[in-house]
Each structure stands twice: as structure tokens, then as C-alpha cells.
Design a protein around this motif. Sequence first.
Motif, short mmCIF file in Angstrom:
data_model
loop_
_atom_site.label_atom_id
_atom_site.label_comp_id
_atom_site.label_asym_id
_atom_site.label_seq_id
_atom_site.Cartn_x
_atom_site.Cartn_y
_atom_site.Cartn_z
N THR A 74 -7.33 -25.96 50.54
CA THR A 74 -8.58 -26.35 51.18
C THR A 74 -9.69 -25.48 50.62
O THR A 74 -9.46 -24.64 49.75
CB THR A 74 -8.51 -26.17 52.72
N LYS A 75 -10.89 -25.65 51.13
CA LYS A 75 -12.01 -24.85 50.65
C LYS A 75 -11.78 -23.36 50.91
O LYS A 75 -12.22 -22.51 50.13
CB LYS A 75 -13.30 -25.32 51.33
N SER A 76 -11.07 -23.05 51.99
CA SER A 76 -10.88 -21.66 52.38
C SER A 76 -9.49 -21.12 52.08
O SER A 76 -9.26 -19.91 52.14
CB SER A 76 -11.15 -21.48 53.89
N LEU A 77 -8.53 -22.01 51.76
CA LEU A 77 -7.13 -21.59 51.63
C LEU A 77 -6.62 -21.86 50.22
O LEU A 77 -6.76 -22.97 49.69
CB LEU A 77 -6.27 -22.35 52.64
N THR A 78 -5.99 -20.85 49.61
CA THR A 78 -5.40 -21.00 48.28
C THR A 78 -3.98 -20.43 48.31
O THR A 78 -3.61 -19.62 49.17
CB THR A 78 -6.20 -20.25 47.21
N PHE A 79 -3.19 -20.86 47.33
CA PHE A 79 -1.84 -20.32 47.16
C PHE A 79 -1.67 -19.88 45.71
O PHE A 79 -2.06 -20.60 44.78
CB PHE A 79 -0.77 -21.36 47.50
N THR A 80 -1.08 -18.70 45.52
CA THR A 80 -0.82 -18.15 44.18
C THR A 80 0.66 -17.84 44.05
O THR A 80 1.24 -17.17 44.91
CB THR A 80 -1.64 -16.87 43.93
N GLY A 81 1.25 -18.31 42.97
CA GLY A 81 2.66 -18.02 42.69
C GLY A 81 2.79 -17.49 41.27
O GLY A 81 2.10 -17.94 40.35
N SER A 82 3.67 -16.52 41.08
CA SER A 82 3.86 -15.95 39.74
C SER A 82 5.32 -15.53 39.57
O SER A 82 6.03 -15.23 40.53
CB SER A 82 2.94 -14.75 39.52
N ALA A 83 5.73 -15.50 38.32
CA ALA A 83 7.09 -15.06 37.97
C ALA A 83 7.01 -14.31 36.65
O ALA A 83 6.31 -14.73 35.72
CB ALA A 83 8.04 -16.26 37.85
N GLY A 84 7.71 -13.19 36.57
CA GLY A 84 7.69 -12.38 35.36
C GLY A 84 9.06 -11.86 35.01
O GLY A 84 9.95 -11.76 35.87
N ILE A 85 9.25 -11.54 33.75
CA ILE A 85 10.51 -11.00 33.27
C ILE A 85 10.24 -9.88 32.27
O ILE A 85 9.29 -9.95 31.49
CB ILE A 85 11.39 -12.09 32.62
N ASP A 86 11.06 -8.85 32.34
CA ASP A 86 11.02 -7.74 31.40
C ASP A 86 12.44 -7.54 30.89
O ASP A 86 13.30 -7.03 31.61
CB ASP A 86 10.49 -6.47 32.09
N TYR A 87 12.68 -7.97 29.66
CA TYR A 87 14.03 -7.89 29.07
C TYR A 87 14.00 -6.90 27.89
O TYR A 87 13.08 -6.93 27.06
CB TYR A 87 14.49 -9.25 28.56
N SER A 88 15.00 -6.04 27.84
CA SER A 88 15.08 -5.12 26.72
C SER A 88 16.54 -4.82 26.41
O SER A 88 17.39 -4.81 27.31
CB SER A 88 14.34 -3.81 27.03
N ASP A 89 16.82 -4.61 25.14
CA ASP A 89 18.13 -4.12 24.73
C ASP A 89 17.93 -3.08 23.64
O ASP A 89 17.06 -3.22 22.78
CB ASP A 89 19.04 -5.26 24.25
N ALA A 90 18.69 -2.02 23.73
CA ALA A 90 18.56 -0.90 22.80
C ALA A 90 19.94 -0.47 22.33
O ALA A 90 20.90 -0.43 23.11
CB ALA A 90 17.84 0.27 23.45
N THR A 91 20.04 -0.17 21.05
CA THR A 91 21.29 0.30 20.46
C THR A 91 21.02 1.58 19.69
O THR A 91 20.09 1.65 18.88
CB THR A 91 21.89 -0.75 19.50
N ARG A 92 21.81 2.60 19.98
CA ARG A 92 21.70 3.87 19.25
C ARG A 92 22.96 4.06 18.41
O ARG A 92 24.07 4.05 18.92
CB ARG A 92 21.55 5.03 20.23
N LYS A 93 22.75 4.25 17.10
CA LYS A 93 23.85 4.47 16.19
C LYS A 93 23.76 5.89 15.63
O LYS A 93 22.77 6.25 15.01
CB LYS A 93 23.82 3.45 15.04
N PHE A 94 24.80 6.65 15.86
CA PHE A 94 24.83 8.06 15.49
C PHE A 94 26.07 8.35 14.64
O PHE A 94 27.18 8.00 15.02
CB PHE A 94 24.85 8.93 16.75
N TYR A 95 25.83 8.95 13.47
CA TYR A 95 26.98 9.36 12.64
C TYR A 95 26.73 10.75 12.08
O TYR A 95 25.66 11.04 11.53
CB TYR A 95 27.21 8.40 11.48
N GLN A 96 27.72 11.61 12.24
CA GLN A 96 27.67 12.98 11.73
C GLN A 96 28.73 13.14 10.65
O GLN A 96 29.91 12.88 10.89
CB GLN A 96 27.93 13.96 12.87
N LYS A 97 28.29 13.53 9.47
CA LYS A 97 29.20 13.58 8.33
C LYS A 97 30.31 14.62 8.50
O LYS A 97 30.21 15.54 9.31
CB LYS A 97 28.41 13.86 7.05
N ARG A 98 31.33 14.46 7.69
CA ARG A 98 32.54 15.27 7.79
C ARG A 98 32.30 16.73 7.44
O ARG A 98 33.04 17.62 7.87
CB ARG A 98 33.61 14.68 6.87
N THR A 99 31.25 17.03 6.66
CA THR A 99 31.03 18.40 6.18
C THR A 99 30.19 19.25 7.12
O THR A 99 30.10 20.46 6.94
CB THR A 99 30.32 18.37 4.82
#
Length: 288
Positions: A74-99
Motif C-alpha cells: 500500500t502507500k504506507s506498507l512495504t515488504f523487503t526480502g533478501s537472501a545472501g550466500i558466502d561460500y569459500s574453500d581453501a587448501t593449504r599445501k605444505f612440503y618440507q624437503k628431506r634435507t
Amino acid sequence: MPAGAGFNYNTVTYALGQAPIHDPEWFDESTGLWYTDSKVSQQYTNPLKILQDIDDQIFTNRLLGNVQADFRITKSLTFTGSAGIDYSDATRKFYQKRTLTYFDSPVPNGQARINGVEAVRTNTNGYFTWTNSFGDHNLNVVGGVELISQTISNLNVSIEDFATDELGTENLGGGNIETAGLSNGKRKWQTVGFFGRMNYDFKSKYYASVNVRQDGSSVFGASNKWGFFPSLALAWRPTEEDFLKDQDFVSNLKLRASIGQTGNGSLDPIMPLAYGPLVEPIAMTTRS
């Protein structure tokens, strides 16, 4: 240069501990240790050797998204809807040599670690807004609901004792299976909140604001899942009064006082399992 100097190494600390006259190439190839002086028996891990013999990389992907829709009912009434997403993936690769060694403790023929983390957070909310004026009285009322969900999964793999350094973390099968380590986990929690707010002002001079919120969280026990958080604020704008309207010293002055209650819901969802039913949380987070 590698992302860091590994899990147990700090190249800056080791470098600052050495005299600037020392040659960074002066180390024992068989141990990877820095010999500071033939007269000194103590040995130091060579920071240059750490940079050369450790491969430590982090790969991260992240996706942020949000949609919002506004509807005028109506002139005085409103409706607000929202949807959000935060997606993340992380990979850590660690190698320490034999020496490479850490002081006098040698790593058994190389060490590899791969750590992966995936996180998904969603936020959905909807609220109505009603605004109206009655002569010198102005009123704004908001009421709605908010849903938040988050899931974090992780996987960790480690192995030692490699025959060669050529493939590093790309060949975990080249390590000794008897030294292998594997762990994983998953955490999920959800919150729901019902909120309402009323703002009132008279002639843009006197203001009152009332907020209420009811929040529930899955990380709390059955008897503590919900919390109620009210607040009240009052304000006065003296510059709108007749005795200050004709002066130029202060153009806009507003005095405000408020009181309310908040909480803290930053509780690890695994902690209740660790402490058992004898420990009861006392509060949870609210958002205004």
C-alpha cells in the motif's frame, strides 16, 4: 616466494638472530643447519634454507552473492526480502624437503601436509515496513524475521618419509604409510531471529525508539536456546526549539539517551559436547 615458512618456522626471527656478517650460504648441506662459528658449538636453523626447502602455498576461492526484492503493498506498507550466500574453500599445501632440520631434530626424510576447509554461510530475511504521519506526529514501524545458517567442513592429511622431493604434495603416496595421519570434521549451526522496531517523532523535535528482538541458536542447550533483547532510546533536538532557532552558533544539536540488552552467541558448536550438560551458556548474540 613460499606463502610462509611452514608450520614450525619463522624465517624473520631466525634471520634477526644472526649477525649481518654471516654468509647465508654457509650451512652444512647434510643437516641444513647454520654454523655461526667454528668456536661455537650451538647450531641455528638457516632462514635461507627454510625458504629454499619449504613449499607452503594457500589456494582460496570465494563466492559472495546477494539478492533483494522490495514490494509496495500500500502507500504506507512495504515488504523487503533478501537472501545472501558466502561460500569459500581453501587448501593449504605444505612440503618440507628431506634435507631440512629444525635445530638438531631432523624431519624424517621429508614431510607433507594438505589441509582443506570449506565454509558456507547463508542469510535470509524478510521484513515489513509501515510509515505514516498524523499531523506533527511521524511513525515508522518495522517487523520481520532473519535466518542464518553456517557449515564448516575440514580435511587434514599428513605423511612423512619420502624417497624423493621431486613431486612434493602431488605424490602423497610416495611417503611411508605408517607415518600417515588423517582427520576431518564438520560443524553446522543455525540462528533465527524475530525483530521489531518502532520510531516516533513529534515535529522532528522529540524522538522515541523501541526495539525488541527474540533470537534462537542451535549452539545452545534446550533450556537456553532463546534470548529476548529489548532496547529503548529517547532523543531531543534543542535546535528546533524557539529559543535556539534564531542563533547561528549551533546549527544542529541532538541529545540522545538509550538503554538495552545484548548478548553473545559466539560459542563453538562442539563445546557443549566437550563440557557436558553441567555447563549452561548465559547469553547469545543479537543484531540490531
